[in-house]
Design a protein around this motif. Sequence first.
Motif, PDB file in Angstrom:
ATOM      1  N   ILE A  96       0.866  -1.187   0.000  1.00  0.00           N
ATOM      2  CA  ILE A  96       0.000   0.000   0.000  1.00  0.00           C
ATOM      3  C   ILE A  96       0.897   1.230   0.000  1.00  0.00           C
ATOM      4  N   SER A  97       0.313   2.373  -0.302  1.00  0.00           N
ATOM      5  CA  SER A  97       1.096   3.604  -0.435  1.00  0.00           C
ATOM      6  C   SER A  97       1.676   4.063   0.898  1.00  0.00           C
ATOM      7  N   SER A  98       2.724   4.853   0.823  1.00  0.00           N
ATOM      8  CA  SER A  98       3.319   5.408   2.039  1.00  0.00           C
ATOM      9  C   SER A  98       2.327   6.339   2.735  1.00  0.00           C
ATOM     10  N   TYR A  99       1.471   7.016   1.961  1.00  0.00           N
ATOM     11  CA  TYR A  99       0.424   7.864   2.552  1.00  0.00           C
ATOM     12  C   TYR A  99      -0.478   7.032   3.462  1.00  0.00           C
ATOM     13  N   ASN A 100      -0.949   5.902   2.959  1.00  0.00           N
ATOM     14  CA  ASN A 100      -1.847   5.059   3.748  1.00  0.00           C
ATOM     15  C   ASN A 100      -1.127   4.397   4.914  1.00  0.00           C
ATOM     16  N   LYS A 101       0.122   4.023   4.726  1.00  0.00           N
ATOM     17  CA  LYS A 101       0.896   3.463   5.832  1.00  0.00           C
ATOM     18  C   LYS A 101       1.008   4.483   6.963  1.00  0.00           C
ATOM     19  N   SER A 102       1.277   5.719   6.600  1.00  0.00           N
ATOM     20  CA  SER A 102       1.404   6.779   7.596  1.00  0.00           C
ATOM     21  C   SER A 102       0.070   7.052   8.293  1.00  0.00           C
ATOM     22  N   TYR A 103      -1.009   7.079   7.520  1.00  0.00           N
ATOM     23  CA  TYR A 103      -2.341   7.325   8.077  1.00  0.00           C
ATOM     24  C   TYR A 103      -2.721   6.218   9.060  1.00  0.00           C
ATOM     25  N   ILE A 104      -2.508   4.983   8.659  1.00  0.00           N
ATOM     26  CA  ILE A 104      -2.851   3.843   9.512  1.00  0.00           C
ATOM     27  C   ILE A 104      -1.959   3.819  10.754  1.00  0.00           C
ATOM     28  N   LYS A 105      -0.683   4.128  10.575  1.00  0.00           N
ATOM     29  CA  LYS A 105       0.239   4.161  11.716  1.00  0.00           C
ATOM     30  C   LYS A 105      -0.263   5.150  12.768  1.00  0.00           C
ATOM     31  N   GLY A 106      -0.818   6.265  12.325  1.00  0.00           N
ATOM     32  CA  GLY A 106      -1.364   7.246  13.249  1.00  0.00           C
ATOM     33  C   GLY A 106      -2.618   6.760  13.973  1.00  0.00           C
ATOM     34  N   MET A 107      -3.368   5.895  13.327  1.00  0.00           N
ATOM     35  CA  MET A 107      -4.601   5.359  13.922  1.00  0.00           C
ATOM     36  C   MET A 107      -4.344   4.214  14.889  1.00  0.00           C
ATOM     37  N   MET A 108      -3.326   3.430  14.645  1.00  0.00           N
ATOM     38  CA  MET A 108      -3.147   2.168  15.366  1.00  0.00           C
ATOM     39  C   MET A 108      -3.064   2.309  16.891  1.00  0.00           C
ATOM     40  N   PRO A 109      -2.415   3.320  17.437  1.00  0.00           N
ATOM     41  CA  PRO A 109      -2.395   3.391  18.905  1.00  0.00           C
ATOM     42  C   PRO A 109      -3.794   3.517  19.529  1.00  0.00           C
ATOM     43  N   ALA A 110      -4.746   4.018  18.759  1.00  0.00           N
ATOM     44  CA  ALA A 110      -6.110   4.202  19.269  1.00  0.00           C
ATOM     45  C   ALA A 110      -7.132   3.426  18.441  1.00  0.00           C
ATOM     46  N   ILE A 111      -6.713   2.333  17.812  1.00  0.00           N
ATOM     47  CA  ILE A 111      -7.606   1.616  16.898  1.00  0.00           C
ATOM     48  C   ILE A 111      -8.871   1.124  17.595  1.00  0.00           C
ATOM     49  N   GLY A 112      -8.770   0.677  18.820  1.00  0.00           N
ATOM     50  CA  GLY A 112      -9.957   0.239  19.555  1.00  0.00           C
ATOM     51  C   GLY A 112     -10.950   1.371  19.739  1.00  0.00           C
ATOM     52  N   TYR A 113     -10.452   2.560  20.003  1.00  0.00           N
ATOM     53  CA  TYR A 113     -11.292   3.754  20.153  1.00  0.00           C
ATOM     54  C   TYR A 113     -12.038   4.047  18.847  1.00  0.00           C
ATOM     55  N   PHE A 114     -11.312   4.049  17.731  1.00  0.00           N
ATOM     56  CA  PHE A 114     -11.942   4.316  16.433  1.00  0.00           C
ATOM     57  C   PHE A 114     -12.993   3.261  16.105  1.00  0.00           C
ATOM     58  N   LEU A 115     -12.675   2.005  16.352  1.00  0.00           N
ATOM     59  CA  LEU A 115     -13.626   0.935  16.053  1.00  0.00           C
ATOM     60  C   LEU A 115     -14.871   1.033  16.930  1.00  0.00           C
ATOM     61  N   LYS A 116     -14.725   1.504  18.152  1.00  0.00           N
ATOM     62  CA  LYS A 116     -15.902   1.709  19.013  1.00  0.00           C
ATOM     63  C   LYS A 116     -16.793   2.810  18.448  1.00  0.00           C
ATOM     64  N   ILE A 117     -16.199   3.862  17.915  1.00  0.00           N
ATOM     65  CA  ILE A 117     -16.983   4.918  17.265  1.00  0.00           C
ATOM     66  C   ILE A 117     -17.732   4.330  16.067  1.00  0.00           C
ATOM     67  N   TYR A 118     -17.033   3.554  15.253  1.00  0.00           N
ATOM     68  CA  TYR A 118     -17.667   2.928  14.094  1.00  0.00           C
ATOM     69  C   TYR A 118     -18.799   2.001  14.530  1.00  0.00           C
ATOM     70  N   ALA A 119     -18.560   1.236  15.602  1.00  0.00           N
ATOM     71  CA  ALA A 119     -19.586   0.317  16.106  1.00  0.00           C
ATOM     72  C   ALA A 119     -20.825   1.079  16.562  1.00  0.00           C
ATOM     73  N   THR A 120     -20.633   2.216  17.202  1.00  0.00           N
ATOM     74  CA  THR A 120     -21.776   3.026  17.633  1.00  0.00           C
ATOM     75  C   THR A 120     -22.563   3.522  16.431  1.00  0.00           C
ATOM     76  N   CYS A 121     -21.878   3.984  15.402  1.00  0.00           N
ATOM     77  CA  CYS A 121     -22.554   4.424  14.168  1.00  0.00           C
ATOM     78  C   CYS A 121     -23.345   3.272  13.554  1.00  0.00           C
ATOM     79  N   LEU A 122     -22.720   2.108  13.479  1.00  0.00           N
ATOM     80  CA  LEU A 122     -23.388   0.933  12.911  1.00  0.00           C
ATOM     81  C   LEU A 122     -24.593   0.521  13.741  1.00  0.00           C
ATOM     82  N   GLN A 123     -24.419   0.491  15.033  1.00  0.00           N
ATOM     83  CA  GLN A 123     -25.500   0.086  15.928  1.00  0.00           C
ATOM     84  C   GLN A 123     -26.706   1.016  15.769  1.00  0.00           C
ATOM     85  N   GLN A 124     -26.461   2.318  15.743  1.00  0.00           N
ATOM     86  CA  GLN A 124     -27.553   3.278  15.595  1.00  0.00           C
ATOM     87  C   GLN A 124     -28.184   3.200  14.203  1.00  0.00           C
ATOM     88  N   GLY A 125     -27.366   3.023  13.183  1.00  0.00           N
ATOM     89  CA  GLY A 125     -27.890   2.904  11.826  1.00  0.00           C
ATOM     90  C   GLY A 125     -28.752   1.669  11.644  1.00  0.00           C
TER      91      GLY A 125
END
Length: 146
Positions: free
Chosen positions: A27-56
Amino acid sequence: MKNTIYHKAVQELTKKLQAVPYETLSISSYNKSYIKGMMPAIGYFLKIYATCLQQGIAGSGKSPRELTMIDFGGGSGFLSMLAKSIGIGHIIYVDLNPLSVQAAFRLKEYTGTGADLFLEGSTEQLADWCRDTQSKPDLLIATDLI
């Protein structure tokens, strides 16, 4: 997030995503960098996504398997992966950045979960696809888009 199904899906996907060798993934270096920034808080982001999915899902009045969902501005595809993990029937990933589309597709290949269809573009391409396939999606979720 009270629902056990969502909680379990978040935990399982978090483990899968933490195990991906992003630095060696094609994958591109842009995406590697973006994902690297997300990984320390990936559980937090996935919980936000889960809340959106649950409500939808709750607001749709349908079972997850009956739903067609748009992951608009899908970036890495993590929302699509979580949606598929909890049983959303059909997922369309849309992103304007071709590098992100490629990354989301590669991550699906690696993890075995993700969108059913990948569209490169924005609202015009999504509208064209809906018209051409006579599809009427049930949910459109856009997180971290602006």
